[in-house]
Design a protein around this motif. Structure first.
Motif, PDB file in Angstrom:
ATOM      1  N   GLU A  23      14.394  32.734  48.669  1.00 57.34           N
ATOM      2  CA  GLU A  23      15.730  33.295  48.870  1.00 57.34           C
ATOM      3  C   GLU A  23      15.802  34.745  48.428  1.00 57.34           C
ATOM      4  O   GLU A  23      16.423  35.583  49.091  1.00 57.34           O
ATOM      5  CB  GLU A  23      16.766  32.453  48.114  1.00 57.34           C
ATOM      6  CG  GLU A  23      16.882  31.009  48.574  1.00 57.34           C
ATOM      7  CD  GLU A  23      17.236  30.873  50.045  1.00 57.34           C
ATOM      8  OE1 GLU A  23      17.909  31.773  50.593  1.00 57.34           O
ATOM      9  OE2 GLU A  23      16.837  29.858  50.660  1.00 57.34           O
ATOM     10  N   LEU A  26      13.934  36.989  50.950  1.00 59.71           N
ATOM     11  CA  LEU A  26      14.730  37.122  52.172  1.00 59.71           C
ATOM     12  C   LEU A  26      15.902  38.073  51.945  1.00 59.71           C
ATOM     13  O   LEU A  26      16.204  38.920  52.801  1.00 59.71           O
ATOM     14  CB  LEU A  26      15.242  35.754  52.610  1.00 59.71           C
ATOM     15  CG  LEU A  26      14.189  34.755  53.091  1.00 59.71           C
ATOM     16  CD1 LEU A  26      14.813  33.374  53.280  1.00 59.71           C
ATOM     17  CD2 LEU A  26      13.528  35.222  54.385  1.00 59.71           C
ATOM     18  N   THR A  32       8.161  38.231  57.476  1.00 62.01           N
ATOM     19  CA  THR A  32       7.782  36.820  57.476  1.00 62.01           C
ATOM     20  C   THR A  32       7.549  36.354  56.042  1.00 62.01           C
ATOM     21  O   THR A  32       6.919  37.046  55.252  1.00 62.01           O
ATOM     22  CB  THR A  32       6.499  36.612  58.293  1.00 62.01           C
ATOM     23  OG1 THR A  32       6.725  37.039  59.633  1.00 62.01           O
ATOM     24  CG2 THR A  32       6.083  35.149  58.296  1.00 62.01           C
ATOM     25  N   VAL A  33       8.066  35.184  55.716  1.00 61.38           N
ATOM     26  CA  VAL A  33       7.817  34.575  54.409  1.00 61.38           C
ATOM     27  C   VAL A  33       7.207  33.199  54.645  1.00 61.38           C
ATOM     28  O   VAL A  33       7.877  32.295  55.152  1.00 61.38           O
ATOM     29  CB  VAL A  33       9.096  34.454  53.559  1.00 61.38           C
ATOM     30  CG1 VAL A  33       8.761  33.864  52.193  1.00 61.38           C
ATOM     31  CG2 VAL A  33       9.774  35.810  53.403  1.00 61.38           C
ATOM     32  N   HIS A  45      13.452  25.820  56.655  1.00 61.76           N
ATOM     33  CA  HIS A  45      14.516  26.748  56.290  1.00 61.76           C
ATOM     34  C   HIS A  45      15.236  27.194  57.554  1.00 61.76           C
ATOM     35  O   HIS A  45      14.629  27.318  58.629  1.00 61.76           O
ATOM     36  CB  HIS A  45      13.912  27.957  55.563  1.00 61.76           C
ATOM     37  CG  HIS A  45      14.885  28.761  54.767  1.00 61.76           C
ATOM     38  ND1 HIS A  45      15.779  29.635  55.349  1.00 61.76           N
ATOM     39  CD2 HIS A  45      15.102  28.837  53.425  1.00 61.76           C
ATOM     40  CE1 HIS A  45      16.506  30.207  54.395  1.00 61.76           C
ATOM     41  NE2 HIS A  45      16.117  29.741  53.230  1.00 61.76           N
ATOM     42  N   ASP A  47      16.458  30.144  58.100  1.00 55.75           N
ATOM     43  CA  ASP A  47      16.132  31.532  58.442  1.00 55.75           C
ATOM     44  C   ASP A  47      14.828  31.563  59.245  1.00 55.75           C
ATOM     45  O   ASP A  47      13.809  31.048  58.792  1.00 55.75           O
ATOM     46  CB  ASP A  47      15.978  32.362  57.156  1.00 55.75           C
ATOM     47  CG  ASP A  47      15.951  33.861  57.431  1.00 55.75           C
ATOM     48  OD1 ASP A  47      15.178  34.293  58.309  1.00 55.75           O
ATOM     49  OD2 ASP A  47      16.694  34.592  56.752  1.00 55.75           O
ATOM     50  N   ARG A  49      12.739  33.741  59.652  1.00 55.61           N
ATOM     51  CA  ARG A  49      11.638  34.482  59.014  1.00 55.61           C
ATOM     52  C   ARG A  49      10.754  33.582  58.170  1.00 55.61           C
ATOM     53  O   ARG A  49       9.632  33.965  57.818  1.00 55.61           O
ATOM     54  CB  ARG A  49      12.202  35.603  58.139  1.00 55.61           C
ATOM     55  CG  ARG A  49      12.836  36.751  58.896  1.00 55.61           C
ATOM     56  CD  ARG A  49      13.473  37.743  57.936  1.00 55.61           C
ATOM     57  NE  ARG A  49      14.647  37.192  57.264  1.00 55.61           N
ATOM     58  CZ  ARG A  49      15.258  37.771  56.225  1.00 55.61           C
ATOM     59  NH1 ARG A  49      14.785  38.913  55.734  1.00 55.61           N
ATOM     60  NH2 ARG A  49      16.343  37.219  55.694  1.00 55.61           N
ATOM     61  N   VAL A  50      11.243  32.385  57.834  1.00 52.89           N
ATOM     62  CA  VAL A  50      10.485  31.464  56.995  1.00 52.89           C
ATOM     63  C   VAL A  50       9.572  30.602  57.863  1.00 52.89           C
ATOM     64  O   VAL A  50      10.022  29.963  58.812  1.00 52.89           O
ATOM     65  CB  VAL A  50      11.418  30.570  56.165  1.00 52.89           C
ATOM     66  CG1 VAL A  50      10.616  29.541  55.367  1.00 52.89           C
ATOM     67  CG2 VAL A  50      12.262  31.424  55.224  1.00 52.89           C
TER      68      VAL A  50
END
Length: 232
Positions: A23, A26, A32-33, A45, A47, A49-50
């Protein structure tokens, strides 16, 4: 380091500090995570990006596969860990060995796999979540303390070895954190989001160590005194 646009991988990302770090990264604009976990379904998740990613730090095949899949990582966070093996003098030695496999050999394996990735990305950063028990003598927690002391030593040598490739190596120490691992203990605890914020602050400032709370700062100072001062 500027976090915005950087790609990160966090082990043990499905709960506790790992989830809090997701979190925080982000919120700071990370790209990107990779949410790495033994069961990546628990790291799903909303989002986009996860990216949930299978990574068991005790299984070298999954570590290697993760490094190949996540070849664009700028920030590596070795967060996965276990506890509860107990005393090295009286508890089950097999449990202590398993704890060492996760808490020490796990971060070693992950950083060995990702150090070349970080080098290709210009250096990046590698974070290891340690503990104030790296330094403390706490009866009944000798196994956990030994694993974190070994991981602290590894973090220090890795910092020296990776300096020439431009990798920022951060060691994170804290006392008791409000997570499932210590839910049964009636002691003051720091909140996981607070620790996550301090870690990302350290990445942005270029710091090499995080002493997240009063216990970690006190024990670090006590290292200069007699051994009895490390007993808690």
């Amino acid at each position: 380091m500027i976090i915005s646009g950087r790609n990160a991988l966090v082990t043990g990302a499905n709960r506790g500090l790992g989830a809090a770090l997701l979190e925080e990264l982000l919120a700071r604009g990370a790209g990107t995570v990779y949410a790495a976990a033994r069961d990546p379904r628990g790291a799903a998740h909303k989002d986009p990006r996860v990216v949930p990613l299978l990574l068991d730090v005790t299984e070298l095949a999954t570590v290697k596969a993760a490094a190949e899949r996540a070849g664009d990582v700028d920030i590596l966070v070795n967060n996965a860990g276990v506890g509860g093996a107990g005393s090295l003098l009286t508890a089950d030695p097999e449990r202590a060995r398993a704890e060492m496999e996760t808490n020490f050999w796990g971060p070693v394996a992950v950083l060995r796999a990702f150090a070349p990735v970080l080098a290709r990305r210009g250096g990046g950063a590698a974070v290891t979540v340690l503990s104030a028990l790296s330094w403390a003598a706490m009866p009944g927690a000798g196994s956990y303390s030994a694993t974190k002391a070994a991981a602290w030593s590894f973090t220090n040598t890795a910092r020296a070895e990776l300096r020439d490739q431009g990798t920022q190596v951060v060691g994170v120490h804290l006392g008791f954190m409000d997570t499932d691992m210590v839910a049964h203990l009636d002691v003051p605890k720091i909140a996981a989001p607070d620790v996550a914020r301090q870690i990302v602050d350290a990445l942005e400032s270029g710091a090499e160590e995080v002493l997240a709370d009063v216990p970690s700062r006190g024990l670090k100072e006590a290292l200069a005194g007699p051994p009895k001062g490390l007993e808690i």
